[in-house]
Design an enzyme around this catalytic site. Structure first.
Site, mmCIF file in Angstrom:
data_model
loop_
_atom_site.group_PDB
_atom_site.id
_atom_site.type_symbol
_atom_site.label_atom_id
_atom_site.label_comp_id
_atom_site.label_asym_id
_atom_site.label_seq_id
_atom_site.Cartn_x
_atom_site.Cartn_y
_atom_site.Cartn_z
ATOM 1 N N ILE A 27 37.578 23.792 63.055
ATOM 2 C CA ILE A 27 36.569 24.843 63.260
ATOM 3 C C ILE A 27 36.607 25.855 62.126
ATOM 4 O O ILE A 27 35.570 26.362 61.695
ATOM 5 C CB ILE A 27 36.768 25.522 64.630
ATOM 6 C CG1 ILE A 27 36.317 24.569 65.736
ATOM 7 C CG2 ILE A 27 36.039 26.856 64.718
ATOM 8 C CD1 ILE A 27 36.588 25.034 67.144
ATOM 9 N N GLY A 30 34.437 25.720 58.770
ATOM 10 C CA GLY A 30 33.073 26.211 58.728
ATOM 11 C C GLY A 30 32.930 27.649 59.174
ATOM 12 O O GLY A 30 31.852 28.238 59.083
ATOM 13 N N HIS A 31 34.013 28.240 59.662
ATOM 14 C CA HIS A 31 33.905 29.598 60.245
ATOM 15 C C HIS A 31 35.140 30.430 59.927
ATOM 16 O O HIS A 31 35.917 30.714 60.833
ATOM 17 C CB HIS A 31 33.733 29.483 61.755
ATOM 18 C CG HIS A 31 33.018 30.632 62.366
ATOM 19 N ND1 HIS A 31 33.643 31.776 62.783
ATOM 20 C CD2 HIS A 31 31.715 30.824 62.637
ATOM 21 C CE1 HIS A 31 32.761 32.602 63.305
ATOM 22 N NE2 HIS A 31 31.590 32.051 63.239
ATOM 23 N N PHE A 32 35.426 30.882 58.926
ATOM 24 C CA PHE A 32 34.880 30.796 57.581
ATOM 25 C C PHE A 32 36.018 30.393 56.692
ATOM 26 O O PHE A 32 37.110 30.914 56.848
ATOM 27 C CB PHE A 32 34.306 32.140 57.156
ATOM 28 C CG PHE A 32 33.199 32.640 58.050
ATOM 29 C CD1 PHE A 32 31.901 32.212 57.864
ATOM 30 C CD2 PHE A 32 33.462 33.522 59.088
ATOM 31 C CE1 PHE A 32 30.868 32.682 58.672
ATOM 32 C CE2 PHE A 32 32.446 33.985 59.908
ATOM 33 C CZ PHE A 32 31.146 33.561 59.706
ATOM 34 N N VAL A 37 38.034 32.940 61.269
ATOM 35 C CA VAL A 37 38.055 33.665 62.534
ATOM 36 C C VAL A 37 37.526 32.754 63.627
ATOM 37 O O VAL A 37 36.743 31.835 63.374
ATOM 38 C CB VAL A 37 37.222 34.972 62.488
ATOM 39 C CG1 VAL A 37 37.795 35.944 61.484
ATOM 40 C CG2 VAL A 37 35.771 34.695 62.197
#
Length: 115
Positions: A27, A30-32, A37
């Site tokens: 995860i 892509g975030h970030f 976070v």
């Protein structure tokens, strides 16, 4: 299910869960990538999954109320999640604190499942 993908449960007692956010979760790519976070929607999904463990059955989320994200959740962070339910109102009240006791999340999730 985000368990073992984004978080692991460290301990669980009736309505009180201690979890750790997994540092190597995909995860965070892509975030970030530069400042990873936990997305707020993932935090709500974690609460739903923990409530399902507490109830011993799947629940269907129908809405949210008074949701407040109060602090950023980062990889490798430990969280304490307290869940209270009202079967009468079909709501889950959750509070999330980091390992220093700082508030991370407060709010209500609504479900349509009979418990």
């Amino acid at each position: 299910m985000l368990e073992h993908y984004l978080y692991d449960i460290l301990s669980a007692e009736e309505g009180d869960f201690n979890i750790i956010i997994l540092e190597d979760s995909p995860i965070f790519k892509g975030h970030f990538p530069e400042y990873p976070v936990v997305p707020g929607v993932c935090l709500m999904q974690i609460i739903k999954e923990l409530a399902e463990k507490q109830f011993g059955r799947l629940i269907t989320m129908m809405g949210v109320r008074n949701v407040k994200f109060l602090s950023v959740v980062k990889p490798d962070q430990c969280l304490n999640i307290e869940i209270e339910t009202s079967c009468e109102k079909k709501e889950i009240r959750a509070t999330v604190n980091d390992d220093k006791g700082k508030s991370v999340y407060k709010g209500y999730l609504y479900y349509n499942t009979d418990l």
